[in-house]
Design a protein around this motif. Structure first.
Motif, PDB file in Angstrom:
ATOM      1  N   SER A 178       0.834  -1.200   0.000  1.00  0.00           N
ATOM      2  CA  SER A 178       0.000   0.000   0.000  1.00  0.00           C
ATOM      3  C   SER A 178       0.870   1.253   0.000  1.00  0.00           C
ATOM      4  O   SER A 178       2.059   1.190   0.333  1.00  0.00           O
ATOM      5  CB  SER A 178      -0.900   0.013   1.238  1.00  0.00           C
ATOM      6  OG  SER A 178      -0.116   0.180   2.408  1.00  0.00           O
ATOM      7  N   PRO A 179       0.301   2.418  -0.360  1.00  0.00           N
ATOM      8  CA  PRO A 179       1.079   3.668  -0.283  1.00  0.00           C
ATOM      9  C   PRO A 179       1.614   3.927   1.121  1.00  0.00           C
ATOM     10  O   PRO A 179       2.731   4.442   1.279  1.00  0.00           O
ATOM     11  CB  PRO A 179       0.066   4.741  -0.708  1.00  0.00           C
ATOM     12  CG  PRO A 179      -0.902   4.019  -1.586  1.00  0.00           C
ATOM     13  CD  PRO A 179      -1.023   2.637  -0.985  1.00  0.00           C
ATOM     14  N   GLY A 292       9.710   8.008  12.026  1.00  0.00           N
ATOM     15  CA  GLY A 292       8.452   7.966  11.298  1.00  0.00           C
ATOM     16  C   GLY A 292       8.581   8.488   9.886  1.00  0.00           C
ATOM     17  O   GLY A 292       9.268   9.477   9.637  1.00  0.00           O
ATOM     18  N   SER A 293       7.908   7.816   8.961  1.00  0.00           N
ATOM     19  CA  SER A 293       7.871   8.273   7.571  1.00  0.00           C
ATOM     20  C   SER A 293       6.666   9.184   7.363  1.00  0.00           C
ATOM     21  O   SER A 293       5.751   9.248   8.182  1.00  0.00           O
ATOM     22  CB  SER A 293       7.782   7.074   6.622  1.00  0.00           C
ATOM     23  OG  SER A 293       6.556   6.373   6.824  1.00  0.00           O
ATOM     24  N   HIS A 294       6.659   9.869   6.242  1.00  0.00           N
ATOM     25  CA  HIS A 294       5.602  10.838   5.935  1.00  0.00           C
ATOM     26  C   HIS A 294       4.256  10.138   5.774  1.00  0.00           C
ATOM     27  O   HIS A 294       4.161   9.036   5.234  1.00  0.00           O
ATOM     28  CB  HIS A 294       5.953  11.583   4.653  1.00  0.00           C
ATOM     29  CG  HIS A 294       4.867  12.500   4.186  1.00  0.00           C
ATOM     30  ND1 HIS A 294       4.578  13.699   4.814  1.00  0.00           N
ATOM     31  CD2 HIS A 294       3.983  12.388   3.153  1.00  0.00           C
ATOM     32  CE1 HIS A 294       3.578  14.288   4.187  1.00  0.00           C
ATOM     33  NE2 HIS A 294       3.201  13.515   3.176  1.00  0.00           N
ATOM     34  N   THR A 295       3.206  10.810   6.247  1.00  0.00           N
ATOM     35  CA  THR A 295       1.831  10.344   6.088  1.00  0.00           C
ATOM     36  C   THR A 295       0.984  11.499   5.580  1.00  0.00           C
ATOM     37  O   THR A 295       1.185  12.646   6.004  1.00  0.00           O
ATOM     38  CB  THR A 295       1.256   9.844   7.428  1.00  0.00           C
ATOM     39  OG1 THR A 295       2.140   8.875   7.993  1.00  0.00           O
ATOM     40  CG2 THR A 295      -0.115   9.207   7.230  1.00  0.00           C
ATOM     41  N   ALA A 296       0.046  11.210   4.700  1.00  0.00           N
ATOM     42  CA  ALA A 296      -0.840  12.252   4.177  1.00  0.00           C
ATOM     43  C   ALA A 296      -1.545  12.971   5.319  1.00  0.00           C
ATOM     44  O   ALA A 296      -1.985  12.342   6.281  1.00  0.00           O
ATOM     45  CB  ALA A 296      -1.868  11.642   3.228  1.00  0.00           C
ATOM     46  N   ALA A 297      -1.665  14.296   5.207  1.00  0.00           N
ATOM     47  CA  ALA A 297      -2.200  15.118   6.295  1.00  0.00           C
ATOM     48  C   ALA A 297      -3.614  14.709   6.684  1.00  0.00           C
ATOM     49  O   ALA A 297      -3.960  14.689   7.872  1.00  0.00           O
ATOM     50  CB  ALA A 297      -2.170  16.589   5.900  1.00  0.00           C
ATOM     51  N   TYR A 298      -4.448  14.357   5.709  1.00  0.00           N
ATOM     52  CA  TYR A 298      -5.834  14.020   6.030  1.00  0.00           C
ATOM     53  C   TYR A 298      -5.935  12.750   6.877  1.00  0.00           C
ATOM     54  O   TYR A 298      -6.919  12.525   7.577  1.00  0.00           O
ATOM     55  CB  TYR A 298      -6.661  13.856   4.745  1.00  0.00           C
ATOM     56  CG  TYR A 298      -6.434  12.542   4.012  1.00  0.00           C
ATOM     57  CD1 TYR A 298      -7.167  11.408   4.325  1.00  0.00           C
ATOM     58  CD2 TYR A 298      -5.482  12.441   3.001  1.00  0.00           C
ATOM     59  CE1 TYR A 298      -6.965  10.206   3.665  1.00  0.00           C
ATOM     60  CE2 TYR A 298      -5.264  11.253   2.341  1.00  0.00           C
ATOM     61  CZ  TYR A 298      -6.013  10.138   2.667  1.00  0.00           C
ATOM     62  OH  TYR A 298      -5.798   8.950   2.027  1.00  0.00           O
ATOM     63  N   TYR A 299      -4.911  11.910   6.827  1.00  0.00           N
ATOM     64  CA  TYR A 299      -4.921  10.631   7.540  1.00  0.00           C
ATOM     65  C   TYR A 299      -4.565  10.784   9.018  1.00  0.00           C
ATOM     66  O   TYR A 299      -4.879   9.925   9.836  1.00  0.00           O
ATOM     67  CB  TYR A 299      -3.931   9.674   6.876  1.00  0.00           C
ATOM     68  CG  TYR A 299      -4.156   8.220   7.157  1.00  0.00           C
ATOM     69  CD1 TYR A 299      -5.040   7.473   6.394  1.00  0.00           C
ATOM     70  CD2 TYR A 299      -3.473   7.577   8.188  1.00  0.00           C
ATOM     71  CE1 TYR A 299      -5.249   6.131   6.645  1.00  0.00           C
ATOM     72  CE2 TYR A 299      -3.664   6.232   8.447  1.00  0.00           C
ATOM     73  CZ  TYR A 299      -4.560   5.509   7.678  1.00  0.00           C
ATOM     74  OH  TYR A 299      -4.763   4.183   7.935  1.00  0.00           O
ATOM     75  N   TRP A 300      -3.918  11.909   9.348  1.00  0.00           N
ATOM     76  CA  TRP A 300      -3.373  12.104  10.692  1.00  0.00           C
ATOM     77  C   TRP A 300      -4.406  12.062  11.818  1.00  0.00           C
ATOM     78  O   TRP A 300      -4.207  11.345  12.815  1.00  0.00           O
ATOM     79  CB  TRP A 300      -2.613  13.428  10.743  1.00  0.00           C
ATOM     80  CG  TRP A 300      -1.138  13.254  10.603  1.00  0.00           C
ATOM     81  CD1 TRP A 300      -0.444  13.120   9.443  1.00  0.00           C
ATOM     82  CD2 TRP A 300      -0.172  13.184  11.645  1.00  0.00           C
ATOM     83  NE1 TRP A 300       0.899  12.982   9.700  1.00  0.00           N
ATOM     84  CE2 TRP A 300       1.090  13.019  11.044  1.00  0.00           C
ATOM     85  CE3 TRP A 300      -0.257  13.250  13.031  1.00  0.00           C
ATOM     86  CZ2 TRP A 300       2.260  12.911  11.778  1.00  0.00           C
ATOM     87  CZ3 TRP A 300       0.918  13.153  13.774  1.00  0.00           C
ATOM     88  CH2 TRP A 300       2.151  12.974  13.148  1.00  0.00           C
TER      89      TRP A 300
END
Length: 337
Positions: A178-179, A292-300
């Motif tokens: 997954s992404p 931690g790796s980057h995560t899309a802002a909406y997912y936070w």
């Protein structure tokens, strides 16, 4: 100066706790108590502050709990709608929406209690506010310290590491990375390459078992993803038995201890998951810190609420005990009406 004695005590506890082990939730609580006690001390010394500072302080005390809470509820509801649209309907994806609606519901009860002058409703609302305040305090502590730990993790990744452990997550269609998982793998690769540039050639462990709806283990899919993109296959070890983050760390620890006693490692996951993974790394005895790796802002928002809920339940005896005590105090107040 005596008014600053309590903040000084919490500062000492925080510093000692961080020096002992940064991977402790107690550090987050001490940091939160430090901020609160210091704020109270500053308020107590308001007569010695400039008028502008007093005005700003008063505005913050009035606006943050009122307007800020309402804005937060609206933002959480909007985020919940985004999560449902982009990630699909599931309980984890509903968390921000449910929390936002819960805040609005509590505000509605407060308004109703104020207009009806019902003592029973007032006691109920007061009890709910105390429970909510306790949970909110722990949540803010969690988020604040997780942010600080994330900054520290970047420095840790620059040190010597014998292993880089990448934690798995679910596969798309039972076989594809997954992404979210790709973000972890790319960050793990970056950590590995920084180690190589410094003359250290670590082993990269892909950690994740095979779920009931998956055609192969997450560890195998992760290793395939890396090797297809040029990562050296002889530097990958697969840990393919784990089902949870705790098992990821437990089984990876066994591999590392057998291969190199006295090892040091860097654990890679998504940034919203880093602090809880660090808490589990401490409890499972893994000698390493988490980045931690980057995560899309909406997912936070939903992801952070989910992580906090897991930490809250991990200390369920204390937390439910406090909530039960508050409930009993509310019941006693109602009984005396």
């Amino acid at each position: 100066m005596f008014v600053y004695a309590v903040p000084g005590l919490f500062l000492l506890l925080f510093v000692v706790g961080v020096l002992r082990d940064r991977r402790r939730f107690g550090n987050a609580v001490h940091l939160g108590l430090l901020v609160i006690s210091l704020s109270v001390a500053v308020i107590g010394a308001h007569d010695r502050l400039p008028p502008v500072a007093v005005a700003l302080l008063a505005a913050a005390i009035l606006l943050v709990p009122t307007l800020g809470t309402l804005v937060l509820a609206v933002l959480l509801i909007l985020n919940g709608r985004t999560m449902l649209r982009k990630e699909g309907r599931s309980l984890p994806n509903l968390l921000s929406l449910l929390v936002g609606l819960g805040i609005l519901g509590l505000i509605g009860l407060m308004v109703q209690a104020a207009f009806t002058h019902s003592r029973t409703l007032a006691v109920l609302v007061g009890t709910l506010l105390l429970v909510t305040g306790y949970v909110a305090f722990l949540f803010v502590c969690f988020v604040g310290y997780a942010f600080l730990y994330g900054r520290y993790g970047r420095l840790t990744a620059a040190g010597k590491a014998d292993f880089v452990v990448v934690l798995g997550s679910g596969l798309i269609g039972g076989s594809r990375v997954s992404p979210l998982l790709a973000s972890r793998l790319e960050h793990g690769r970056a950590v590995y390459e920084r180690q190589v540039a410094r003359g250290q050639v670590p082993i990269l462990i892909t950690s994740g078992g095979q779920g009931p709806d998956e055609h192969l283990s997450e560890a195998e899919a992760m290793a395939d993803y890396l090797t297809e993109r040029g990562f050296p296959a002889d530097r990958i070890v697969r840990e393919d038995r784990s089902r949870t983050t705790e098992e990821n760390l437990t089984y990876s620890r066994a591999i590392m201890e057998q291969a190199r006693p006295g090892y040091r490692c860097v654990i890679v996951t998504n940034n919203f998951h880093a602090f809880r993974a660090a808490l589990l790394a401490r409890s499972t005895g893994v000698n390493g810190h988490v980045v931690g790796s980057h995560t899309a802002a909406y997912y936070w928002p939903s992801a952070t609420i989910r992580e906090f809920a897991a930490v809250f339940l991990a200390h369920r005896v204390v937390n439910f005990g406090v909530c039960l005590l508050i409930g009993l105090l509310g019941l006693a107040a109602w009984w005396r009406l």
